[in-house]
Design a protein around this motif. Sequence first.
Motif, PDB file in Angstrom:
ATOM      1  N   ASP A 125       0.858  -1.184   0.000  1.00 60.68           N
ATOM      2  CA  ASP A 125       0.000   0.000   0.000  1.00 60.68           C
ATOM      3  C   ASP A 125       0.894   1.233   0.000  1.00 60.68           C
ATOM      4  O   ASP A 125       1.266   1.756   1.052  1.00 60.68           O
ATOM      5  CB  ASP A 125      -0.911  -0.042   1.229  1.00 60.68           C
ATOM      6  CG  ASP A 125      -1.942   1.079   1.219  1.00 60.68           C
ATOM      7  OD1 ASP A 125      -2.081   1.726   0.164  1.00 60.68           O
ATOM      8  OD2 ASP A 125      -2.573   1.318   2.260  1.00 60.68           O
ATOM      9  N   LEU A 126       1.253   1.685  -1.192  1.00 62.39           N
ATOM     10  CA  LEU A 126       2.250   2.749  -1.329  1.00 62.39           C
ATOM     11  C   LEU A 126       1.643   4.143  -1.273  1.00 62.39           C
ATOM     12  O   LEU A 126       0.565   4.395  -1.808  1.00 62.39           O
ATOM     13  CB  LEU A 126       3.009   2.595  -2.655  1.00 62.39           C
ATOM     14  CG  LEU A 126       3.808   1.304  -2.849  1.00 62.39           C
ATOM     15  CD1 LEU A 126       4.551   1.348  -4.178  1.00 62.39           C
ATOM     16  CD2 LEU A 126       4.787   1.076  -1.706  1.00 62.39           C
ATOM     17  N   LYS A 127       2.379   5.035  -0.614  1.00 63.16           N
ATOM     18  CA  LYS A 127       2.059   6.457  -0.623  1.00 63.16           C
ATOM     19  C   LYS A 127       3.145   7.164  -1.431  1.00 63.16           C
ATOM     20  O   LYS A 127       4.297   6.720  -1.457  1.00 63.16           O
ATOM     21  CB  LYS A 127       2.040   7.018   0.800  1.00 63.16           C
ATOM     22  CG  LYS A 127       1.120   6.289   1.760  1.00 63.16           C
ATOM     23  CD  LYS A 127       1.390   6.752   3.184  1.00 63.16           C
ATOM     24  CE  LYS A 127       0.662   5.864   4.187  1.00 63.16           C
ATOM     25  NZ  LYS A 127       1.033   6.191   5.584  1.00 63.16           N
ATOM     26  N   THR A 128       2.790   8.243  -2.073  1.00 62.18           N
ATOM     27  CA  THR A 128       3.770   9.030  -2.825  1.00 62.18           C
ATOM     28  C   THR A 128       4.053  10.327  -2.075  1.00 62.18           C
ATOM     29  O   THR A 128       3.131  11.062  -1.726  1.00 62.18           O
ATOM     30  CB  THR A 128       3.263   9.347  -4.241  1.00 62.18           C
ATOM     31  OG1 THR A 128       2.936   8.126  -4.913  1.00 62.18           O
ATOM     32  CG2 THR A 128       4.319  10.081  -5.044  1.00 62.18           C
ATOM     33  N   LEU A 129       5.333  10.579  -1.823  1.00 59.66           N
ATOM     34  CA  LEU A 129       5.748  11.812  -1.153  1.00 59.66           C
ATOM     35  C   LEU A 129       6.387  12.748  -2.171  1.00 59.66           C
ATOM     36  O   LEU A 129       7.286  12.347  -2.914  1.00 59.66           O
ATOM     37  CB  LEU A 129       6.757  11.508  -0.041  1.00 59.66           C
ATOM     38  CG  LEU A 129       6.361  10.481   1.028  1.00 59.66           C
ATOM     39  CD1 LEU A 129       7.485  10.342   2.064  1.00 59.66           C
ATOM     40  CD2 LEU A 129       5.070  10.873   1.718  1.00 59.66           C
TER      41      LEU A 129
ATOM     42  N   LYS B 218      13.076  13.732  -6.325  1.00 60.05           N
ATOM     43  CA  LYS B 218      11.918  14.540  -6.723  1.00 60.05           C
ATOM     44  C   LYS B 218      10.632  14.011  -6.092  1.00 60.05           C
ATOM     45  O   LYS B 218       9.705  14.763  -5.820  1.00 60.05           O
ATOM     46  CB  LYS B 218      11.800  14.554  -8.249  1.00 60.05           C
ATOM     47  CG  LYS B 218      12.971  15.257  -8.922  1.00 60.05           C
ATOM     48  CD  LYS B 218      12.826  15.257 -10.429  1.00 60.05           C
ATOM     49  CE  LYS B 218      13.999  15.979 -11.076  1.00 60.05           C
ATOM     50  NZ  LYS B 218      13.899  15.983 -12.565  1.00 60.05           N
ATOM     51  N   LYS B 219      10.600  12.706  -5.880  1.00 61.75           N
ATOM     52  CA  LYS B 219       9.470  12.101  -5.168  1.00 61.75           C
ATOM     53  C   LYS B 219       9.931  10.769  -4.590  1.00 61.75           C
ATOM     54  O   LYS B 219      10.944  10.202  -5.005  1.00 61.75           O
ATOM     55  CB  LYS B 219       8.262  11.892  -6.082  1.00 61.75           C
ATOM     56  CG  LYS B 219       8.459  10.882  -7.195  1.00 61.75           C
ATOM     57  CD  LYS B 219       7.168  10.735  -8.008  1.00 61.75           C
ATOM     58  CE  LYS B 219       7.355   9.775  -9.181  1.00 61.75           C
ATOM     59  NZ  LYS B 219       6.118   9.612  -9.961  1.00 61.75           N
ATOM     60  N   LEU B 220       9.195  10.302  -3.609  1.00 65.09           N
ATOM     61  CA  LEU B 220       9.516   9.040  -2.949  1.00 65.09           C
ATOM     62  C   LEU B 220       8.257   8.187  -2.850  1.00 65.09           C
ATOM     63  O   LEU B 220       7.151   8.707  -2.692  1.00 65.09           O
ATOM     64  CB  LEU B 220      10.065   9.287  -1.534  1.00 65.09           C
ATOM     65  CG  LEU B 220      11.401   9.994  -1.403  1.00 65.09           C
ATOM     66  CD1 LEU B 220      11.680  10.320   0.063  1.00 65.09           C
ATOM     67  CD2 LEU B 220      12.531   9.154  -1.982  1.00 65.09           C
TER      68      LEU B 220
ATOM     69  N   CYS C  26       9.095   1.692   7.974  1.00 66.54           N
ATOM     70  CA  CYS C  26       8.735   1.877   6.568  1.00 66.54           C
ATOM     71  C   CYS C  26       9.833   1.433   5.613  1.00 66.54           C
ATOM     72  O   CYS C  26      10.998   1.287   5.991  1.00 66.54           O
ATOM     73  CB  CYS C  26       8.409   3.343   6.295  1.00 66.54           C
ATOM     74  SG  CYS C  26       9.802   4.466   6.581  1.00 66.54           S
ATOM     75  N   LEU C  27       9.421   1.217   4.374  1.00 62.78           N
ATOM     76  CA  LEU C  27      10.324   1.066   3.233  1.00 62.78           C
ATOM     77  C   LEU C  27      10.157   2.303   2.377  1.00 62.78           C
ATOM     78  O   LEU C  27       9.031   2.804   2.207  1.00 62.78           O
ATOM     79  CB  LEU C  27       9.980  -0.170   2.407  1.00 62.78           C
ATOM     80  CG  LEU C  27      10.684  -1.481   2.766  1.00 62.78           C
ATOM     81  CD1 LEU C  27      10.205  -1.971   4.136  1.00 62.78           C
ATOM     82  CD2 LEU C  27      10.395  -2.548   1.706  1.00 62.78           C
ATOM     83  N   ILE C  28      11.268   2.826   1.844  1.00 62.25           N
ATOM     84  CA  ILE C  28      11.238   4.024   1.011  1.00 62.25           C
ATOM     85  C   ILE C  28      12.054   3.780  -0.254  1.00 62.25           C
ATOM     86  O   ILE C  28      13.123   3.175  -0.209  1.00 62.25           O
ATOM     87  CB  ILE C  28      11.836   5.244   1.742  1.00 62.25           C
ATOM     88  CG1 ILE C  28      11.185   5.446   3.114  1.00 62.25           C
ATOM     89  CG2 ILE C  28      11.677   6.498   0.894  1.00 62.25           C
ATOM     90  CD1 ILE C  28      11.808   6.581   3.914  1.00 62.25           C
ATOM     91  N   SER C  29      11.554   4.256  -1.380  1.00 60.75           N
ATOM     92  CA  SER C  29      12.308   4.162  -2.628  1.00 60.75           C
ATOM     93  C   SER C  29      11.961   5.348  -3.526  1.00 60.75           C
ATOM     94  O   SER C  29      10.814   5.818  -3.529  1.00 60.75           O
ATOM     95  CB  SER C  29      11.977   2.857  -3.356  1.00 60.75           C
ATOM     96  OG  SER C  29      12.659   2.803  -4.603  1.00 60.75           O
TER      97      SER C  29
END
Length: 288
Positions: free
Chosen positions: A4-8, A25-27, A125-128
């Motif tokens: 369930d990904l969120k965009t930052l 630019k975004k995560l 969390c995981l971030i990419s």
Amino acid sequence: MKFDLKTLEKEEIPENLREIPQPPKKLYLWGNLPPKDTICLAVVGSRKATTYGKDVVRKLIGGLKGYPIAIVSGLAMGIDALSHEAALDAGLFAVAFPGSGISDAALSYNPNIKLMKRIVESGGCLISEFEPETKAAYYTFPMRNRLVAGISKASLIIEAQEKSGTLITARMTLDYNREVLAVPGSINSDFSKGTNRLIRQGATPITCSEDILEALGFKIDKESKQKNLFEDALPQEKTILKILTEPLPRDELIRAMKMPTGEANATLSVMEIKGLIKEEMGEIRASF
């Protein structure tokens, strides 16, 4: 697995990452970022962790229990995965940057799926910055490493060979005006050559959890900490501390321990990492 990904984007990206050269630019985020007052500590090292390295990870990170710290790493085998496990065991936040996007297809290379799920379920969390379907490639790992270094106040290097990719993270940490911390190791171990060289070049040597806390700016209640250290010591370690009613040369202490020399030296190394003993002027003494 369902991600369930969120965009930052823009101001949603953590401030430390917005300040680095070539900021993302975004995560893409799976899970939750740590609270804003949490201090991030990058922990990186060899994929082929030695017994010494594994002990170091557990003892150093375990000693950070109760402090608002998030352990940041890259989800690789070895020190990376061990640092996340130790963080969760200590009740700390875990922030993981895989060298790929976050999706079933992209993470098929990574054997740490269960650990990823545990991280998220524990509040981490995981971030990419990569698109979800992006698979790991030779260029994705250095890009990932800059985010690991960039989000963190300091980077702790545990075991690294002289030409290790781990040293890329150390170099980036310096480039971003963050502090490099390094665990010293045996001069006979290839896996300590990189960390010993970092210390020679000015990295802060780390021999106990208190060294990390001081580097991160925490004030330490030393009396309470020493009491907890003794209470958490293994029975064998308490026996050795009782022998050290006064400082002893290493050879004399090993004879009194009545253990094989190799085993005795390994035990003393772990005790020094824990902060139970110190070796000064050719003698070993209890730290309290």
